[in-house]
Design an enzyme around this catalytic site. Structure first.
Site, PDB file in Angstrom:
ATOM      1  N   ASP A 169       5.773  15.081   0.245  1.00 25.24           N
ATOM      2  CA  ASP A 169       4.433  14.531   0.070  1.00 25.24           C
ATOM      3  C   ASP A 169       3.342  15.416   0.669  1.00 25.24           C
ATOM      4  O   ASP A 169       3.495  15.926   1.770  1.00 25.24           O
ATOM      5  CB  ASP A 169       4.399  13.140   0.718  1.00 25.24           C
ATOM      6  N   HIS A 170       2.267  15.570  -0.064  1.00 29.93           N
ATOM      7  CA  HIS A 170       1.096  16.322   0.411  1.00 29.93           C
ATOM      8  C   HIS A 170       1.468  17.672   1.003  1.00 29.93           C
ATOM      9  O   HIS A 170       1.123  17.983   2.143  1.00 29.93           O
ATOM     10  CB  HIS A 170       0.303  15.494   1.430  1.00 29.93           C
ATOM     11  N   GLU A 278       3.414  16.222  -8.898  1.00 25.40           N
ATOM     12  CA  GLU A 278       2.140  15.505  -8.768  1.00 25.40           C
ATOM     13  C   GLU A 278       1.064  16.421  -8.192  1.00 25.40           C
ATOM     14  O   GLU A 278       1.311  17.141  -7.228  1.00 25.40           O
ATOM     15  CB  GLU A 278       2.310  14.275  -7.867  1.00 25.40           C
ATOM     16  N   LYS A 320      -6.715   3.618   5.254  1.00 26.93           N
ATOM     17  CA  LYS A 320      -5.308   3.263   5.432  1.00 26.93           C
ATOM     18  C   LYS A 320      -5.144   1.814   5.909  1.00 26.93           C
ATOM     19  O   LYS A 320      -5.851   1.374   6.800  1.00 26.93           O
ATOM     20  CB  LYS A 320      -4.669   4.180   6.491  1.00 26.93           C
ATOM     21  N   HIS A 352      -3.413   7.185  -4.183  1.00 32.22           N
ATOM     22  CA  HIS A 352      -2.996   7.477  -2.799  1.00 32.22           C
ATOM     23  C   HIS A 352      -3.645   6.496  -1.823  1.00 32.22           C
ATOM     24  O   HIS A 352      -4.640   5.873  -2.157  1.00 32.22           O
ATOM     25  CB  HIS A 352      -3.391   8.906  -2.416  1.00 32.22           C
TER      26      HIS A 352
END
Ligand SMILES: [Zn+2]
Length: 499
Positions: A169-170, A278, A320, A352
């Site tokens: 991820d990221h 992605e 978040k 996200h």
């Protein structure tokens, strides 16, 4: 099943498994039979094992202590995970392509995946069980291998054969992409934020003009030829590029487009297995306009990049662990256009910081028609904190105090703006009210960002201040954690319309 389980039950009764503790939990759904070998996962005290009996290569390859004749107790090691991967295909991460709805379920503790599996098992979504950014790995002292091991064992424990993914991820660095792929992830989320010039967002038309003229003539000619004063019909949308919008998009995204194309050709496309690729352009202050989204996607696809999903930065705030902040009408308007563009190119729209955005989930579900990827992570940790508040009030109180004292430090890593004054003082709250903190936005964000500090803090004797007790409590209350996740993540799936 009882007959085939007999040798294992015999082991439990005779072997040291039974002697070592009074408490043994059997995960019945894990039972597997491969040729002449039988496997079953059990929990003995706070430790999980796979009990193996029988004869054959699988039995020989699993590493563990022999307990009875032809029976051994195998710990959940990396080595044993690789053995399971070789014999049971469903324990390996897999790609899902562009038509299946997926949900990223980051599990910072390595304990949430069984609950996540039960949550998605009967839904229209497939789980991306392993999903960890480099930031999260560093903050929790875990490695990508730890994450992949935990996901595979959770799949085995729950006997879930529906398939799951693993997301690097990221990722920003090429070396990290290479590592993640070599470890077997099935998805790469490329974070292009280092390639996006943050000064352009605020720049005046004059400054944009000056910077644009500094680009190589070849680059300018290329883009002008393709876009300047051109109109594109995209799935019912009409998108046009005047000179200023073209210059702005080129300055913002050209470098990201070049980098993404390089990563695709150099790494993703060279893999022999399918990889979900992605593209994330969300980690900047620059809200992605539908025109910008089209521009980036159109370039990538014309350059031969196979995009599986793309994450724009939406208007409003996706902070978040709490609900959407912003103008919902505006969001709906833009989301619709982003969804149309994604559909036009045939990839999934990716959301996200997608946890807890209940106000906008119905909108997202409607316009994407369920063709989407959504990432959640911290919210799963908050549900663990809720279980701690319920089952171990003294530990919760200590963590709460520590989190308040260390909040400023955690802001280095996350952008949140909680109103800490809205958190009730701890001494005014009874034990039975402690779980309610996880319904307060500010307390949620307080815990959301301090997880790394909480889980790694050590006392003067070099012992973890909270970590060991935290894990033990959750081990003892596994069912509560699963139930909490099913309720909370289940609500996400319901609101998205993907049950
Ligand atoms: Zn992102």
């Amino acid at each position: 099943m009882t007959m085939t389980l007999l040798p294992i039950i015999e082991m439990l009764a005779q072997g040291e498994v039974a002697e070592s503790t009074t408490h043994v939990k059997v995960y019945e759904k894990s039972y597997k039979n491969y040729e002449n070998v039988h496997l079953l996962m059990v929990k003995v005290g706070n430790e999980k094992y796979i009990l193996a009996t029988g004869t054959g290569l699988l039995y020989d390859e699993l590493v563990g202590d022999q307990i009875v004749d032809r029976g051994k107790k195998c710990p959940l090691t990396h080595e044993n995970r690789l053995v399971l991967n070789r014999y049971f295909d469903y324990t390996k991460p897999r790609a899902f392509g562009t038509k299946t709805a997926t949900i990223g379920l980051g599990d910072r503790l390595g304990l949430a995946s069984p609950g996540h599996i039960e949550t998605v098992r009967k839904s229209k979504m497939k789980p991306i069980l392993a999903q960890q950014s480099i930031r999260e790995l560093n903050l929790t002292n875990r490695t990508m291998e730890d994450i992949l091991d935990a996901a595979a064992f959770a799949v085995f424990q729950t006997g879930y054969e529906g398939g799951y993914g693993a997301d690097g991820d990221h990722i920003k660095e090429e070396s990290d992409i290479k590592d993640a792929l070599s470890l077997g992830v099935s998805m790469i989320t490329l974070d292009c934020s280092d390639q996006i010039d943050k000064t352009i967002e605020e720049a005046t038309a004059e400054k944009i003009e000056v910077e644009y003229e500094e680009l190589p003539k070849r680059t300018r000619d290329y883009y002008q030829e393709r876009y300047l004063n051109k109109t594109f019909q995209v799935n019912g949308l009409t998108l046009t590029f005047d000179r200023l919008s073209l210059m702005r998009n080129v300055l913002l995204y050209d470098e990201a487009i070049v980098f993404t194309t390089h990563v695709f050709k150099e790494y993703i496309n060279k893999e022999e297995r399918a990889i979900d690729f992605e593209i994330s352009i969300d980690e900047t202050e620059t809200v992605t306009s539908p025109t910008a989204h089209f521009f980036v996607a159109n370039e990538l696809i014309d350059r031969g990049v196979q995009v599986n999903s793309l994450a724009p930065r939406f208007c409003g705030e996706f902070q978040k662990g709490i609900d959407y902040i912003g103008d919902i009408e505006q969001f709906e308007h833009e989301l619709r256009e982003h969804a149309l563009i994604s559909e036009h190119f045939g990839y999934k729209l990716s959301i996200h910081s997608g946890s807890d955005k209940f106000k906008v989930f119905p909108i997202i579900g409607k316009y994407t028609k369920g063709v989407l990827h959504i990432k959640t992570a911290g919210t799963n940790w908050l549900e663990a904190v809720r279980v701690i508040a319920k089952t171990n009030p003294p530990l919760y109180r200590d963590m709460h105090t520590f989190a308040l004292e260390n909040f400023e430090k955690a802001l280095k890593y996350y952008h949140v703006t909680p109103d800490l004054a809205s958190i009730k003082p701890l001494d005014k709250v009874t034990d039975s009210e402690l779980p309610d903190y996880m319904n307060n936005d500010a307390a949620r964000q307080l815990f959301h960002v301090t997880y790394g500090l909480i889980l790694t803090d050590k006392n003067d004797q070099d012992q973890f201040t909270f970590k060991d007790q935290f894990y033990k409590t959750l081990y003892d209350h596994e069912e509560e954690y699963t139930a909490a996740l099913m309720k909370h993540i289940g609500r996400h799936i319901d609101k998205l319309g993907l049950r």
